[in-house]
Scaffold this motif. Structure first.
Motif, mmCIF file in Angstrom:
data_model
loop_
_atom_site.group_PDB
_atom_site.id
_atom_site.type_symbol
_atom_site.label_atom_id
_atom_site.label_comp_id
_atom_site.label_asym_id
_atom_site.label_seq_id
_atom_site.Cartn_x
_atom_site.Cartn_y
_atom_site.Cartn_z
ATOM 1 N N GLU A 15 0.425 47.011 -39.146
ATOM 2 C CA GLU A 15 0.361 46.770 -37.700
ATOM 3 C C GLU A 15 1.136 45.510 -37.312
ATOM 4 O O GLU A 15 1.909 45.504 -36.353
ATOM 5 C CB GLU A 15 -1.101 46.635 -37.285
ATOM 6 C CG GLU A 15 -1.327 46.224 -35.856
ATOM 7 C CD GLU A 15 -2.799 45.907 -35.598
ATOM 8 O OE1 GLU A 15 -3.049 45.106 -34.685
ATOM 9 O OE2 GLU A 15 -3.688 46.437 -36.296
ATOM 10 N N TRP B 142 5.154 45.431 -35.837
ATOM 11 C CA TRP B 142 4.976 45.252 -34.394
ATOM 12 C C TRP B 142 6.316 45.058 -33.703
ATOM 13 O O TRP B 142 7.113 44.214 -34.104
ATOM 14 C CB TRP B 142 4.074 44.043 -34.141
ATOM 15 C CG TRP B 142 3.779 43.779 -32.699
ATOM 16 C CD1 TRP B 142 3.451 44.693 -31.735
ATOM 17 C CD2 TRP B 142 3.775 42.503 -32.051
ATOM 18 N NE1 TRP B 142 3.235 44.069 -30.526
ATOM 19 C CE2 TRP B 142 3.428 42.713 -30.693
ATOM 20 C CE3 TRP B 142 4.019 41.210 -32.491
ATOM 21 C CZ2 TRP B 142 3.322 41.682 -29.777
ATOM 22 C CZ3 TRP B 142 3.911 40.173 -31.574
ATOM 23 C CH2 TRP B 142 3.561 40.414 -30.239
ATOM 24 N N GLN B 143 6.561 45.846 -32.667
ATOM 25 C CA GLN B 143 7.780 45.751 -31.870
ATOM 26 C C GLN B 143 7.384 45.638 -30.396
ATOM 27 O O GLN B 143 7.221 46.649 -29.714
ATOM 28 C CB GLN B 143 8.659 46.972 -32.096
ATOM 29 C CG GLN B 143 9.148 47.085 -33.531
ATOM 30 C CD GLN B 143 9.982 48.319 -33.733
ATOM 31 O OE1 GLN B 143 11.019 48.469 -33.122
ATOM 32 N NE2 GLN B 143 9.520 49.202 -34.602
ATOM 33 N N PRO B 144 7.214 44.422 -29.899
ATOM 34 C CA PRO B 144 6.728 44.228 -28.541
ATOM 35 C C PRO B 144 7.547 44.959 -27.480
ATOM 36 O O PRO B 144 6.996 45.449 -26.498
ATOM 37 C CB PRO B 144 6.815 42.718 -28.334
ATOM 38 C CG PRO B 144 6.898 42.131 -29.685
ATOM 39 C CD PRO B 144 7.491 43.167 -30.581
ATOM 40 N N LYS C 246 8.760 47.800 -27.429
ATOM 41 C CA LYS C 246 8.349 49.204 -27.306
ATOM 42 C C LYS C 246 7.055 49.357 -26.512
ATOM 43 O O LYS C 246 6.707 50.465 -26.131
ATOM 44 C CB LYS C 246 8.215 49.847 -28.675
ATOM 45 C CG LYS C 246 9.548 50.056 -29.356
ATOM 46 C CD LYS C 246 9.402 50.885 -30.594
ATOM 47 C CE LYS C 246 10.776 51.219 -31.144
ATOM 48 N NZ LYS C 246 10.698 52.116 -32.280
ATOM 49 N N GLU C 247 6.345 48.263 -26.286
ATOM 50 C CA GLU C 247 5.091 48.317 -25.543
ATOM 51 C C GLU C 247 5.308 48.221 -24.041
ATOM 52 O O GLU C 247 4.398 48.473 -23.265
ATOM 53 C CB GLU C 247 4.149 47.201 -26.006
ATOM 54 C CG GLU C 247 3.718 47.352 -27.436
ATOM 55 C CD GLU C 247 2.866 46.198 -27.927
ATOM 56 O OE1 GLU C 247 2.686 45.198 -27.185
ATOM 57 O OE2 GLU C 247 2.373 46.286 -29.055
ATOM 58 N N GLY D 102 5.769 45.567 -22.195
ATOM 59 C CA GLY D 102 5.200 44.388 -21.553
ATOM 60 C C GLY D 102 6.232 43.301 -21.326
ATOM 61 O O GLY D 102 7.443 43.545 -21.352
#
Length: 126
Positions: A97, A101-103, A105-106, A108
């Motif tokens: 996780e 993590w690839q921010p 892609k979220e 935000g």
């Protein structure tokens, strides 16, 4: 009875089945669950090692780690229980996780590390 004696050690078949469904980039080999993370440089390799080290210390469950210039291999096995237990799966999921993590892609406010610019790119995401 020690805590390790109470832990369930999973069979190879159970481990393989769980890895396929829960952690598809991990595999079972020689009694360990393993994952190799590819990096773009020594800097990326050290960042992955430090991340795994922090998570392992916080969890009090420590993997074996092998590294080279552009990769890190993480191996988990519960030494006290002499096999793969729930501790290994839980730590593997947390490592996966955080390292993957690839921010961006979220969607935000966090844009994530620029992958196209090799000055900044440090991990090769799956």
């Amino acid at each position: 009875m020690s805590e390790a004696a109470k832990e369930t050690v999973f069979s190879d078949e159970e481990v393989t089945r769980r890895l396929e469904s829960e952690l598809p980039h991990w595999h079972l080999e020689n009694g360990w669950i393993r994952r190799r993370y590819r990096t773009n440089s020594w800097k990326g390799t050290l960042m992955v090692i430090n991340t795994v080290g922090h998570l392992a210390e916080a969890a009090w469950h420590h993997p074996d780690i092998t590294a080279s210039y552009a990769w890190v291999e993480v191996r988990l096995m519960n030494h006290a229980a002499k096999g793969i237990t729930e501790k290994d799966f839980q730590l593997a999921r947390k490592i996966e996780e955080v390292v993957q993590w690839q921010p961006a892609k979220e969607g935000g406010a966090l844009e994530g590390t620029p992958q196209a610019d090799m000055r900044f790119s440090y991990i090769k995401y799956d």
